[in-house]
Write a protein that holds these residues in place. Structure first.
Motif, PDB file in Angstrom:
ATOM      1  N   HIS A  48       0.848  -1.194   0.000  1.00  0.00           N
ATOM      2  CA  HIS A  48       0.000   0.000   0.000  1.00  0.00           C
ATOM      3  C   HIS A  48       0.882   1.242   0.000  1.00  0.00           C
ATOM      4  CE1 HIS A  48      -4.040  -1.709   0.866  1.00  0.00           C
ATOM      5  NE2 HIS A  48      -3.287  -2.736   1.216  1.00  0.00           N
ATOM      6  N   LEU A  50       0.942   5.063   1.172  1.00  0.00           N
ATOM      7  CA  LEU A  50       0.294   6.027   2.055  1.00  0.00           C
ATOM      8  C   LEU A  50       0.910   7.398   1.854  1.00  0.00           C
ATOM      9  CD1 LEU A  50       0.193   3.998   5.411  1.00  0.00           C
ATOM     10  CD2 LEU A  50      -1.593   4.180   3.677  1.00  0.00           C
ATOM     11  N   ASP A  66      -5.814  -4.803   3.635  1.00  0.00           N
ATOM     12  CA  ASP A  66      -6.639  -3.613   3.860  1.00  0.00           C
ATOM     13  C   ASP A  66      -6.924  -3.381   5.350  1.00  0.00           C
ATOM     14  OD1 ASP A  66      -6.719  -3.100   1.150  1.00  0.00           O
ATOM     15  OD2 ASP A  66      -8.652  -4.091   0.845  1.00  0.00           O
ATOM     16  N   HIS A  67      -7.160  -4.460   6.079  1.00  0.00           N
ATOM     17  CA  HIS A  67      -7.465  -4.334   7.505  1.00  0.00           C
ATOM     18  C   HIS A  67      -6.270  -3.759   8.273  1.00  0.00           C
ATOM     19  CE1 HIS A  67      -9.195  -5.151  11.409  1.00  0.00           C
ATOM     20  NE2 HIS A  67      -8.093  -5.808  11.745  1.00  0.00           N
ATOM     21  N   ILE A 109      -3.806  -1.916   7.090  1.00  0.00           N
ATOM     22  CA  ILE A 109      -3.593  -0.519   6.687  1.00  0.00           C
ATOM     23  C   ILE A 109      -4.625   0.383   7.351  1.00  0.00           C
ATOM     24  CG2 ILE A 109      -3.524   1.068   4.713  1.00  0.00           C
ATOM     25  CD1 ILE A 109      -1.103  -0.913   4.993  1.00  0.00           C
ATOM     26  N   GLU A 110      -5.852  -0.083   7.481  1.00  0.00           N
ATOM     27  CA  GLU A 110      -6.889   0.694   8.159  1.00  0.00           C
ATOM     28  C   GLU A 110      -6.504   0.933   9.629  1.00  0.00           C
ATOM     29  OE1 GLU A 110     -11.542   0.122   9.507  1.00  0.00           O
ATOM     30  OE2 GLU A 110     -10.844  -0.902   7.683  1.00  0.00           O
ATOM     31  N   GLN A 111      -5.984  -0.104  10.283  1.00  0.00           N
ATOM     32  CA  GLN A 111      -5.554   0.033  11.680  1.00  0.00           C
ATOM     33  C   GLN A 111      -4.375   1.005  11.796  1.00  0.00           C
ATOM     34  OE1 GLN A 111      -7.869  -0.668  13.221  1.00  0.00           O
ATOM     35  NE2 GLN A 111      -7.861  -2.649  14.192  1.00  0.00           N
ATOM     36  N   THR A 134      -3.650   3.422   9.791  1.00  0.00           N
ATOM     37  CA  THR A 134      -4.162   4.770   9.520  1.00  0.00           C
ATOM     38  C   THR A 134      -4.792   5.361  10.781  1.00  0.00           C
ATOM     39  OG1 THR A 134      -4.539   4.230   7.205  1.00  0.00           O
ATOM     40  CG2 THR A 134      -5.757   6.108   8.083  1.00  0.00           C
ATOM     41  N   LYS A 135      -5.582   4.572  11.474  1.00  0.00           N
ATOM     42  CA  LYS A 135      -6.198   5.040  12.724  1.00  0.00           C
ATOM     43  C   LYS A 135      -5.135   5.403  13.755  1.00  0.00           C
ATOM     44  CE  LYS A 135     -10.509   2.484  12.203  1.00  0.00           C
ATOM     45  NZ  LYS A 135     -11.312   1.337  12.673  1.00  0.00           N
ATOM     46  N   TYR A 176      -3.432   8.743  12.888  1.00  0.00           N
ATOM     47  CA  TYR A 176      -4.259   9.903  13.231  1.00  0.00           C
ATOM     48  C   TYR A 176      -4.195  10.235  14.722  1.00  0.00           C
ATOM     49  CZ  TYR A 176      -6.505  11.013   8.788  1.00  0.00           C
ATOM     50  OH  TYR A 176      -6.757  11.429   7.502  1.00  0.00           O
ATOM     51  N   GLN A 184      -3.741   9.329   3.732  1.00  0.00           N
ATOM     52  CA  GLN A 184      -4.472   8.838   2.572  1.00  0.00           C
ATOM     53  C   GLN A 184      -3.831   7.558   2.071  1.00  0.00           C
ATOM     54  OE1 GLN A 184      -4.445  12.167  -0.243  1.00  0.00           O
ATOM     55  NE2 GLN A 184      -6.322  11.372  -1.104  1.00  0.00           N
ATOM     56  N   ASP A 185      -4.624   6.507   1.912  1.00  0.00           N
ATOM     57  CA  ASP A 185      -4.152   5.300   1.236  1.00  0.00           C
ATOM     58  C   ASP A 185      -4.460   5.513  -0.239  1.00  0.00           C
ATOM     59  OD1 ASP A 185      -3.514   2.832   0.213  1.00  0.00           O
ATOM     60  OD2 ASP A 185      -4.871   1.703   1.498  1.00  0.00           O
TER      61      ASP A 185
END
Length: 176
Positions: A3, A5, A54-55, A57-59, A61-62, A65, A74-75
């Motif tokens: 990914h 970012l 994806d899971h 990368i979502e973690q 990203t959180k 933040y 941003q992915d």
């Protein structure tokens, strides 16, 4: 899957260390990293290539933040983008024939010779990551002495045209 970012951060001391620490604590590798000033003064853009689903990368990203100096994450893996890298490549040569052959091969890749030594050439290559792999493959038979490579930098295409998608399409025949 890898990914890409794009992270906008406040340009302050220690921000990169905190981000790298976040990845290290969770046992994730950053395969490519490029940092530089963004369009607004006091803001830097960090472009990272990170392996994971994806899971994951979502973690990540959180978690990014939650860091104080992180403004936007941003992915952009699936978003149409312009991607570039810079590579300096030092290649051996042993005669004028070999030297001219290396120069010709570099020109095919739109690379530039930036230094000539008694027994080596230094070549500058700019392009997408696939181009970097290809020129290294082609020139490896001469003997590669050194490689210095930047991380990938990326900007989202405003046109929305996905050139990666276009590369996979068969050419359209002219109809008369």
């Amino acid at each position: 899957m890898k990914h890409t970012l794009s992270v906008l951060v406040e340009d302050e001391a220690g921000v990169l260390t905190r981000i790298a620490g976040l990845f290290a604590r969770r046992g994730f590798n950053i395969e490519s990293l490029a940092v530089g000033p963004a369009e607004q003064s006091g803001i830097s853009r960090i472009t990272m290539v990170v392996p994971g689903d994806d899971h994951i990368i979502e973690q990540l990203t959180k978690q990014l933040y939650k860091l104080i100096n992180v403004l936007k994450v941003q992915d952009i893996t699936e978003v149409p983008c312009v991607e570039r890298e810079l590579m300096l490549l030092k290649v051996n040569y042993n005669s004028s024939t070999t030297r001219s052959e290396i120069i010709e091969l570099a020109q095919i890749f739109r690379a530039r010779v930036v230094d000539i030594g008694d027994d080596s050439l230094t070549i500058e290559v700019v392009g997408d990551p696939g181009k970097m792999v290809a020129i290294v493959q082609v020139l490896s038979r001469f003997g590669i002495r050194e490689i210095a490579r930047t991380g990938k930098i990326v900007l989202v295409r405003e046109s929305g045209v996905n050139t990666e998608f276009l590369k996979t399409q068969a050419p359209v025949e002219a109809r008369f």
